[in-house]
Design a protein around this motif. Sequence first.
Motif, mmCIF file in Angstrom:
data_model
loop_
_atom_site.group_PDB
_atom_site.id
_atom_site.type_symbol
_atom_site.label_atom_id
_atom_site.label_comp_id
_atom_site.label_asym_id
_atom_site.label_seq_id
_atom_site.Cartn_x
_atom_site.Cartn_y
_atom_site.Cartn_z
ATOM 1 N N ILE A 168 -17.969 93.813 49.571
ATOM 2 C CA ILE A 168 -17.373 93.031 48.491
ATOM 3 C C ILE A 168 -16.056 92.408 48.946
ATOM 4 O O ILE A 168 -15.207 93.081 49.536
ATOM 5 N N GLY A 169 -15.907 91.123 48.686
ATOM 6 C CA GLY A 169 -14.659 90.433 48.979
ATOM 7 C C GLY A 169 -14.041 89.932 47.681
ATOM 8 O O GLY A 169 -14.741 89.391 46.825
ATOM 9 N N ILE A 170 -12.742 90.137 47.544
ATOM 10 C CA ILE A 170 -12.031 89.623 46.375
ATOM 11 C C ILE A 170 -11.098 88.530 46.872
ATOM 12 O O ILE A 170 -10.171 88.797 47.633
ATOM 13 N N GLU A 171 -11.397 87.289 46.475
ATOM 14 C CA GLU A 171 -10.543 86.165 46.874
ATOM 15 C C GLU A 171 -9.351 86.148 45.925
ATOM 16 O O GLU A 171 -9.495 85.894 44.721
ATOM 17 N N LEU A 172 -8.174 86.428 46.475
ATOM 18 C CA LEU A 172 -6.967 86.572 45.662
ATOM 19 C C LEU A 172 -6.246 85.239 45.533
ATOM 20 O O LEU A 172 -6.552 84.278 46.248
ATOM 21 N N LYS A 173 -5.269 85.222 44.651
ATOM 22 C CA LYS A 173 -4.425 84.029 44.566
ATOM 23 C C LYS A 173 -3.173 84.216 45.413
ATOM 24 O O LYS A 173 -2.271 83.388 45.410
ATOM 25 N N ARG A 174 -3.056 85.384 46.080
ATOM 26 C CA ARG A 174 -1.929 85.578 47.001
ATOM 27 C C ARG A 174 -2.372 86.404 48.200
ATOM 28 O O ARG A 174 -3.546 86.739 48.323
#
Length: 384
Positions: free
Chosen positions: A321-327
């Motif tokens: 699982i990858g979580i594309e963050l805003k930072r």
Amino acid sequence: MSDHDFVSGGKPIPIERGEGASLYTGDGTEYVDAGASFACTPLGHSHPAVVEAVQEQVEKLTFVDSSFPVEARENAYASLIAATPDGLESAWFCNSGTEANEAALKFARSATGESTIVAATRSFHGRTMGALAATWKDTYKKPFEPLAGDVEFVPYGDGEELADAVDDETAAVILEPIQGEGGINVPPTGYLETARELTDEAGAALVLDEVQTGMGRTGSMWACENAGVTPDILTTAKGLGNGLPVGAVAVQDWIADGAASHNATFSGGPVVTAAVHATISTLVEEDVPANAAEIGEYLTTELEAALGDEIREVRGEGLLIGIELKRGANRIARDLALEHQVLALPAGRTVLRLLPPLVIDESHADQLVEALSAVIAPDTNADQ
Ligand SMILES: *Cc1c(COP(=O)(O)O)cnc(C)c1O
């Protein structure tokens, strides 16, 4: 500890013991492993079946070279071939993922008599000269050039660009079914099928690097099964020995028949293959990949619900699982570790990667969601 120490790899958490999805420091502090073991312990830490198999084997026979039949290797070989898709009927054991890919590229070149390798942008295939040549990131490559040549890169996921690149001179197309290190990139539906058709037409080998996606990680034993595609060469390592250093290359007959001499001293050593047999047997008997599928879906849904607007995307399959963050992902990973005892991995600048053991349950998933919410969306959660 400075940020730099953490970012460059050093973590001030002296791990002493592991059990299941948990890691413990000497003072008994528990950490949830959602990436610390790099997909290498699908059954969880120090799984009893693997520990027992390794202990027995190391006492009985620690090593003899692979020209002698040894029960541990024969068992591992049989369980690996049974676990790989039909059509992959031979295998060669090695010691790591990069070595598996190195062998795959050599096998493909010798079986086809061609030299060009087509690889994808954002790929990661390892750090020895051949596998590194097929790896995308310049910072890994530039200081070591020239690498093994004749590699052409195409944008990952783009079937038309792939079609333009593959021709009669192609020895192999090497792809990760889902890219791991490059940011958990899932290709569009049909991409691997296109790669299969193009390599068939060109007489080239399709190499699927399942070093990270294999061994049940994506909810099936191999990610290529989800796509309904059987490669000519499948490489595996990381989880193959549940933490012991071992890799393998499984091949179709035309590759086995056409491959020139290749071997390694430690190939198929008794201790690591005892671990392989125990790992594969347990994964299959306990249907661990199905748990990865079920908990992976639960975790993904819960993450989307809890983090919503605070992130760009949750992607992947099963427990990749990858979580594309805003930072930046590095600071998030650090805060998770130091404040919430959750160990996760960055994959690129803004992607946080979760690679927990495949035996986690819903309560582990809830714990991960809670910690991630506290770090990523503290304001939203303050009211709860
Ligand atoms: C980790 C990884 C490798 C390299 O494996 P090592 O055992 O570190 O050499 C190769 N390919 C993929 C997809 C990986 O995730």
